[in-house]
Write an enzyme that holds these catalytic residues in place. Sequence first.
Site, PDB file in Angstrom:
ATOM      1  N   CYS A  55      -6.363   1.119   2.283  1.00 22.45           N
ATOM      2  CA  CYS A  55      -7.351   2.199   2.343  1.00 22.45           C
ATOM      3  C   CYS A  55      -7.324   3.114   1.130  1.00 22.45           C
ATOM      4  O   CYS A  55      -8.334   3.763   0.826  1.00 22.45           O
ATOM      5  CB  CYS A  55      -7.150   3.005   3.622  1.00 22.45           C
TER       6      CYS A  55
ATOM      7  N   GLU B 270       0.854  -1.186   0.000  1.00 21.06           N
ATOM      8  CA  GLU B 270       0.000   0.000   0.000  1.00 21.06           C
ATOM      9  C   GLU B 270       0.888   1.233   0.000  1.00 21.06           C
ATOM     10  O   GLU B 270       1.950   1.247   0.622  1.00 21.06           O
ATOM     11  CB  GLU B 270      -0.931   0.035   1.214  1.00 21.06           C
TER      12      GLU B 270
ATOM     13  N   ASN C  69     -11.907  -3.588   0.260  1.00 16.91           N
ATOM     14  CA  ASN C  69     -10.842  -3.626   1.263  1.00 16.91           C
ATOM     15  C   ASN C  69     -11.423  -3.332   2.634  1.00 16.91           C
ATOM     16  O   ASN C  69     -11.978  -2.256   2.844  1.00 16.91           O
ATOM     17  CB  ASN C  69      -9.770  -2.580   0.945  1.00 16.91           C
ATOM     18  N   GLU C  70     -11.301  -4.265   3.544  1.00 16.90           N
ATOM     19  CA  GLU C  70     -11.655  -4.020   4.939  1.00 16.90           C
ATOM     20  C   GLU C  70     -13.091  -3.501   5.070  1.00 16.90           C
ATOM     21  O   GLU C  70     -13.404  -2.730   5.972  1.00 16.90           O
ATOM     22  CB  GLU C  70     -10.665  -3.026   5.555  1.00 16.90           C
TER      23      GLU C  70
END
Length: 665
Positions: A230, A23, A369-370
């Site tokens: 994120c 990331e 994502n998440e």
Amino acid sequence: MKITISQRKRADIMPDMMGLFFEDINYAADGGLYAEMLENRAFEFVDCYGDKADYYTEFDGLYGWECYPKEKNARMRCVMGSPVAEENPHYLRFTAEESQAGFKNQAYDGIVLKKDAQYEVSFYARSISYQGRIQISVQKDGIIAASGETELLPGKKQEPHNWKKYHLLLTAKEDVKGGDFAVMLEQTGVVEFDFFSMMPKDAVCGIFRRDLFELLKDLQPGFIRFPGGCIIEGNTLSNRYRFKETLKPVEHRRSNWNRWAVHLVNEENGYHSVFSHYNQTLGMGYYEFFLLCEALGAKPLPVLNVGLACQYQSYEMVQPGTEAFGQYLQDALDLIEFANGAEDGRWGSVRVAMGHKEPFHLTMLGIGNEQWETEKSGFFERYRLFEECIHAKYPEIRLIGSAGPDITSERYEKAWKYYHGAVKTQKNYVYAVDEHYYVEPDWFYAHTDFYDEYPRDVKVFAGEYAAHPGHTELMEQKNCLGGALAEAAFLTGVERNADVVVLASYAPLFARLGFTQWAPDMIWFDGETSYATPNYYVQKMFSCMKGTSVLDTLGEEKKTQMEQVYYNPVRDDATGAVYCKIVNASEKEKQLTICDETGKPYQVERVWLLGGMEKEAFNSLEKPDRVAIREMEQKAGEERGVITLEKNTFAVLQLIAPVPEISLC
């Protein structure tokens, strides 16, 4: 203490089990693995402000640039009008009102040169009222360490888009740290500039910083999950990661602000962090990520936005069933075609035009994502729509679901209930579910059996794991031996349950010293050098000596855990070698006797060690190898199957199994 290793196989190990998660956090891409040395090279950076659901930016196109030398009479303006690329509409208009005036770039902590190394410099320029030479140099304290010059070709006012690209090759005459990248005009006049670049000639594939690439290569990763994290979601949907924008020539990749630019903002700092100019040039985009996977021999695992901005930081979303949401679904199909499609297809031809005729062999895709389910987010419905759309055309693609940001909450339980229910009627619905663990070391020790009783119908992707010791606030010291030992202990349980945990990766991967928003991190670096952490070496020992089969421990590992010893054995079925990972997390040395279930000893052939010191020990630029893998010398005459491990040690033992007795009839 007795360590029991049966020669009976417990489970198969996926060859690509241990991988990497990338990331763009902590300046991991721009200023990191992406070898570009200049900052704000296209005069497009913005200054970022705000808090949850209220983020905004101010244009600051001259960030990182200033007139040089200061005593010269010159002027810099960031203008628009007729740019090199419409996606990046700003450029520099420089006026030199006396000779030998110029400007410089701050280049993060300044330019680093290595003597005799070569650096490729390029830029676009056009003359407004100037005819003469332009000098490019790297200087420090008035001394020029590398330089080159070129004649600026005269432009024509009737051709306002008459940009020309210039190339120079600089050779460093000496080592430099903290140098200035300077551009000088020999005479007075007005010149416009855009899209500067300075890349080390030894960059891997012309893209990746070599020392950081080599550290990744040494891990032998089975996969790379990218580009986050994120940043996939964005703090606003407008600053989410759009992969198609990275499939253009670099000049045409629209600059974007990084969501980590507003990390740790609060009322006290005016919702404006020290990293407020953290932007993304996207010079390392999806094509480059696929090239990185190929160069490392790792499977690509891209992750897609599902029409939700970061659920922690925003309330923005695109509603399913709308035309806008349909574009997110189409993006998934187009990504697969870009990676795997025929060279004459719509997106396969884009890959070919970028220089890669052969497909990238994409087999896995992350859906969100998440993300987690709420009445407003409707994540489960979003996942279902993506699954239907993708598998209708590409049933072979393995989809990765999300269990949310933790493994202790109700949202985690709800996610698993959903996936287990779905696969009862549709086996191919989800391949693995992404779980994240950012927890204290004690949690890892207490949960080495976390997967022992997991249902086996849906696989697990341990997508982001890291022990977070609480003994220090200094970021670089958080990657200590104690945290690494806790991760090693937990990974013995992950590996033991390789029939359900099929993918695992530490997070975050990179951190640039002085530019760090989050710690601990696996690899630290500055503009000059880099070093691996104890956590890196733990993953390396698991990844490089993982074997192909897990051997049964008959439940005996639960007894040794009472004495802070954690272990798991594997076998390489091709060679017959047995590797046993053992963690001694106690403050005392342990003498271990290693036998099979009949009491016959294994022969210890080789031993690799990490640790044997205080748990607070960490690596640094000054002491990069303080905690590193070393090989134990075997003493002549040592008893077979017996080994003594120092305190606070992680070891990998290469063993020779006892020969079974043959009964004669």
